[in-house]
Design a protein around this motif. Structure first.
Motif: not given
Length: 196
Positions: A126-129, A131-133, A140-141, A192-193
């Motif tokens: 879930i955390e990986f998903n 992070l991917s998002e 996009k920025k 996430y760090q």
């Protein structure tokens, strides 16, 4: 009409100093000589710096650093040919700047990739998903070209040389875009760090 002609003649008769004279005056802490050197060489040095870095801000900063150093070292510098001295000094600054950017970029890359590899267990999917998002949102920025360079480099594993060729930009510009994208990712992914 007479006063206008006299004013024009005064402007035309404004003394211009040779580089050698300016160097002597600079070594005597003459601020006007320093300003004359600045006015005479700033644009040329900026163009060289911009060509090497591909960044207006970095080019301006490096030229500023060069002139700051020239003033601080005015008493000890042994300058025989002013133009060559300034160009060579700038090239050293540019090379050192690029080296430091590459080292910083490699560190940021290491931290980011390490974090992505750490998340491997089912519980952390879930955390990986997330992070991917978060990476997608951060991407996009970025300006379109910066994002494209990063995708080619990190997701398609293309070399700096190939990216430069494909996008018709210099290799230094590719390095700049990668560094810029890593900074944006780091700033947007700080949550996430981990501390280890």
């Amino acid at each position: 009409m007479q006063p206008q002609i006299q004013a024009t003649l005064k402007v035309q008769m404004k003394p211009t100093f040779t580089d050698e004279q300016l160097v002597v005056q600079l070594s005597e802490s003459n601020k006007r000589a320093f300003e004359e050197i600045y006015d005479r060489y700033w644009y040329k040095l900026y163009c060289i710096s911009f060509h090497q870095t591909g960044s207006k801000e970095e080019a301006e900063e490096l030229v500023h650093d060069l002139f700051e150093s020239l003033w601080k070292r005015r008493l000890e510098s042994k300058i025989t040919h002013l133009s060559s001295y300034l160009v060579i000094a700038l090239k050293y600054l540019v090379v050192n700047h690029i080296k430091s950017q590459i080292t910083w970029r490699k560190y940021q890359e290491y931290v980011l990739l390490n974090k992505m590899h750490e998340i491997s267990t089912t519980e952390e999917n879930i955390e990986f998903n997330d992070l991917s998002e978060a990476i997608d949102k951060a991407m996009k920025k970025l300006p379109e070209k910066t994002s494209r360079v990063f995708q080619l480099s990190r997701f398609e594993n293309q070399s700096v040389k190939n990216i430069a060729k494909e996008l018709h930009i210099s290799e230094k510009a590719v390095e700049y875009h990668i560094t810029k994208s890593l900074k944006v990712l780091k700033d947007n992914l700080w949550i996430y760090q981990t501390d280890n």
